[in-house]
Design a protein around this motif. Structure first.
Motif, short mmCIF file in Angstrom:
data_model
loop_
_atom_site.label_atom_id
_atom_site.label_comp_id
_atom_site.label_asym_id
_atom_site.label_seq_id
_atom_site.Cartn_x
_atom_site.Cartn_y
_atom_site.Cartn_z
N VAL A 49 -11.18 -1.31 -1.37
CA VAL A 49 -12.36 -2.07 -1.80
C VAL A 49 -12.03 -2.53 -3.30
N LYS A 50 -10.92 -2.88 -3.49
CA LYS A 50 -10.67 -3.37 -4.89
C LYS A 50 -11.07 -4.79 -5.08
N ASN A 51 -11.33 -5.00 -6.22
CA ASN A 51 -11.65 -6.52 -6.60
C ASN A 51 -13.06 -6.64 -6.00
N ARG A 103 8.95 -2.26 -5.27
CA ARG A 103 9.34 -2.27 -6.90
C ARG A 103 8.14 -2.32 -7.85
N ARG A 104 6.83 -2.10 -7.71
CA ARG A 104 5.93 -2.37 -8.50
C ARG A 104 5.48 -1.02 -9.50
N SER A 105 5.57 0.08 -8.70
CA SER A 105 5.39 1.08 -9.49
C SER A 105 5.79 2.39 -8.57
N ILE A 124 0.46 11.64 -1.29
CA ILE A 124 1.83 11.00 -1.40
C ILE A 124 1.61 9.51 -0.84
N TRP A 125 2.12 8.72 -1.20
CA TRP A 125 1.89 7.36 -0.79
C TRP A 125 2.80 6.30 -1.06
N THR A 126 2.82 5.25 -0.55
CA THR A 126 3.62 4.23 -0.83
C THR A 126 2.94 2.71 -0.49
N HIS A 127 3.49 1.68 -0.70
CA HIS A 127 2.84 0.39 -0.45
C HIS A 127 4.10 -0.44 0.08
N PHE A 128 4.07 -0.98 1.33
CA PHE A 128 5.16 -1.65 1.93
C PHE A 128 5.14 -3.16 1.12
N ALA A 161 5.27 -5.65 5.08
CA ALA A 161 4.68 -5.39 6.19
C ALA A 161 4.02 -6.37 6.71
N ASP A 162 3.76 -7.41 6.06
CA ASP A 162 3.11 -8.79 6.70
C ASP A 162 4.04 -9.83 7.25
N GLU A 163 5.34 -9.41 6.76
CA GLU A 163 6.24 -10.41 7.50
C GLU A 163 7.32 -9.46 8.19
N GLN A 180 -0.09 2.44 4.80
CA GLN A 180 -0.08 1.25 5.75
C GLN A 180 -1.32 0.38 5.18
N ASN A 181 -0.90 -0.79 5.12
CA ASN A 181 -2.24 -1.76 4.98
C ASN A 181 -2.46 -2.24 6.34
N SER A 182 -3.27 -3.38 6.28
CA SER A 182 -3.78 -3.89 7.44
C SER A 182 -2.51 -4.29 8.44
N ALA A 183 -1.67 -5.02 7.97
CA ALA A 183 -0.29 -5.50 8.78
C ALA A 183 0.13 -4.18 9.51
N VAL A 237 -4.73 5.50 7.21
CA VAL A 237 -4.37 4.30 7.01
C VAL A 237 -5.27 3.51 5.92
N ARG A 238 -4.63 2.57 5.12
CA ARG A 238 -5.09 2.12 3.97
C ARG A 238 -5.21 0.40 4.02
N PRO A 239 -6.19 -0.11 5.19
CA PRO A 239 -6.21 -1.06 5.12
C PRO A 239 -7.10 -1.88 4.16
N GLY A 240 -7.13 -3.23 3.91
CA GLY A 240 -8.10 -4.06 3.32
C GLY A 240 -8.23 -5.04 4.13
N ILE A 241 -7.69 -6.29 3.96
CA ILE A 241 -8.20 -7.45 4.60
C ILE A 241 -8.86 -7.26 5.97
C1 LIG Z 1 -1.78 -0.56 -2.73
C2 LIG Z 1 -2.33 -1.45 -1.62
N1 LIG Z 1 -2.58 -0.86 -0.51
C3 LIG Z 1 -3.25 -1.54 0.40
C4 LIG Z 1 -3.72 -2.70 0.07
C5 LIG Z 1 -4.50 -3.30 1.45
O1 LIG Z 1 -3.80 -4.63 2.07
P1 LIG Z 1 -4.21 -5.32 3.16
O2 LIG Z 1 -5.61 -6.39 2.46
O3 LIG Z 1 -3.08 -6.47 3.26
O4 LIG Z 1 -4.85 -4.62 4.21
C6 LIG Z 1 -3.29 -3.51 -0.95
C7 LIG Z 1 -3.91 -4.82 -0.97
O5 LIG Z 1 -3.39 -5.62 -1.87
C8 LIG Z 1 -2.88 -2.81 -1.97
O6 LIG Z 1 -2.41 -3.35 -3.09
#
Ligand SMILES: Cc1ncc(COP(=O)(O)O)c(C=O)c1O
Length: 348
Positions: free
Chosen positions: A29-31, A121-123, A145-149, A152-154, A186-189, A203-207
């Motif tokens: 729910v950022k930004n 390689r962001r943090s 524990i977590w990571t961000h791919f 995943a979108d491609e 996992q983001n949305s993709a 799962v950790r989706p946004g969009i």
């Molecule tokens: C760390 C992290 N996790 C999850 C998301 C959600 O990604 P998406 O909106 O592609 O589902 C973002 C979005 O930028 C993110 O920065």
């Protein structure tokens, strides 16, 4: 009436409930909830059964805690406001061994999710061995524990590699992570591609919760549109061949034509890249002639009149269509919309 942003809360609710039923959601729910408004998104996602929220902003996490006394709040960017994290019971990322060693005396009572750097390689920690040192230290309250791919979108070889690395790291640390309440990547993709990955808790989706498909291969029906952006024709003007309209002849007529002057511009957050593509008036597409701060010139014909509605985003003009056309990322187009100048309507 200024230009109108309509947010379809009913569709947000349906989609969020569908995902939450399939896999526990840590909703991003950022930004300001991708600019749909944090209170609206929180209320909607909570109604859908979601009990965990992630943001990059401490201010947003505090605001969420004030709305919701018992959800899990996860701060994805590190801060050193440790007292606030404790007071508002905000879980935080642990972004590196260096951060841990610098601040470990002050981290007591703060729930931490260890972050793996991987190909983004962001943090994040670089290796499982570095993470293991924190587990073995037994002083930190590790709850996740977590990571961000990065890819995943491609999806392709790089995404396969980052996924393999991450699953391998979880396997290597299995003795430490098996019973953690938060294992998420996992983001949305990634979610739409694989469902909940093995060994993951959330799962950790946004969009996808905000009405856009993360990749264009996904059918539109899988992610119903949420955003409608519309303006009005203020008046139409006739230009003769060679005449111009707008600052410094922003538009010059190649032939006699009609131009509709509409009450939306880049000041309302309409991206210049979006203005390279058509808008829709009375069910027909017309090309944009020029974009100004508060006005848009559209090359129309006699069928268009003052007061007609002009659609910039709608079910037929989806944000993700323009992502595929190179206008900008889904979240970029949504973030740009100026909620201070647009009139927002919530469709229940
Ligand atoms: C760390 C992290 N996790 C999850 C998301 C959600 O990604 P998406 O909106 O592609 O589902 C973002 C979005 O930028 C993110 O920065």
């Amino acid at each position: 009436m200024p230009a109108v942003l309509e947010i379809n809360r009913g569709r947000m609710l349906t989609k969020a409930a569908e995902v939450q039923k399939d896999a526990p959601v840590l909703a991003v729910v950022k930004n300001d909830a991708y600019n749909t408004g944090l209170p609206l998104a929180w209320r909607t996602f909570r109604e859908a059964g979601i009990r965990a929220f992630a943001t990059t902003s401490l201010r947003e996490a505090v605001a969420l805690r004030r709305m919701d006394p018992d959800c899990t709040l996860f701060l994805m960017n590190p801060v050193i406001d440790f007292d606030l994290l404790r007071e508002y019971r905000i879980d935080m990322t642990l972004p590196s061994l260096d951060f841990y060693e610098t601040h470990k005396e002050r981290l007591h009572g703060i729930r931490l999710h260890l972050e793996y750097r991987n190909l983004l390689r962001r943090s994040g920690f670089e290796t499982a061995e570095q993470m293991e040192r924190v587990f073995l230290d037994k002083q930190a309250d590790i709850t996740g524990i977590w990571t961000h791919f990065a890819f995943a979108d491609e999806p392709g070889a790089e995404h396969d590699r980052e996924k393999r690395d991450w699953l391998g790291l979880l396997e290597q640390l299995s003795g430490h992570v098996r019973s953690l309440p938060f294992i998420h990547a996992q983001n949305s993709a990634s979610y739409m591609l694989d469902g909940l990955l093995p060994g993951h808790t959330h799962v950790r989706p946004g969009i996808l919760l905000y009405g856009s498909r993360p990749c264009s291969g996904i059918p539109e029906s899988a992610v119903p549109n949420v955003i409608t952006l519309s303006a009005r024709v203020i008046q139409t003007i006739r230009l003769k061949k060679g005449e111009s309209s707008g600052y410094c002849s922003a538009f010059r007529a190649d032939e006699d034509c009609t131009v509709a002057v509409c009450d939306i511009g880049y000041g309302d957050g309409l991206l210049r890249t979006r203005a390279r593509h058509d808008v829709m008036i009375n069910g027909r597409r017309f090309p944009v002639a020029a974009l100004m701060m508060s006005h848009l010139l559209v090359q129309t014909d006699d069928s268009v009149h003052a007061g007609d509605r002009v659609d910039l985003y709608s079910d037929e003009l989806r944000v993700d269509h323009y992502t595929a056309l190179g206008v900008g990322a889904n979240s970029e187009q949504m973030s740009a919309l100026n909620r201070m100048s647009l009139h927002t309507i919530i469709k229940e």
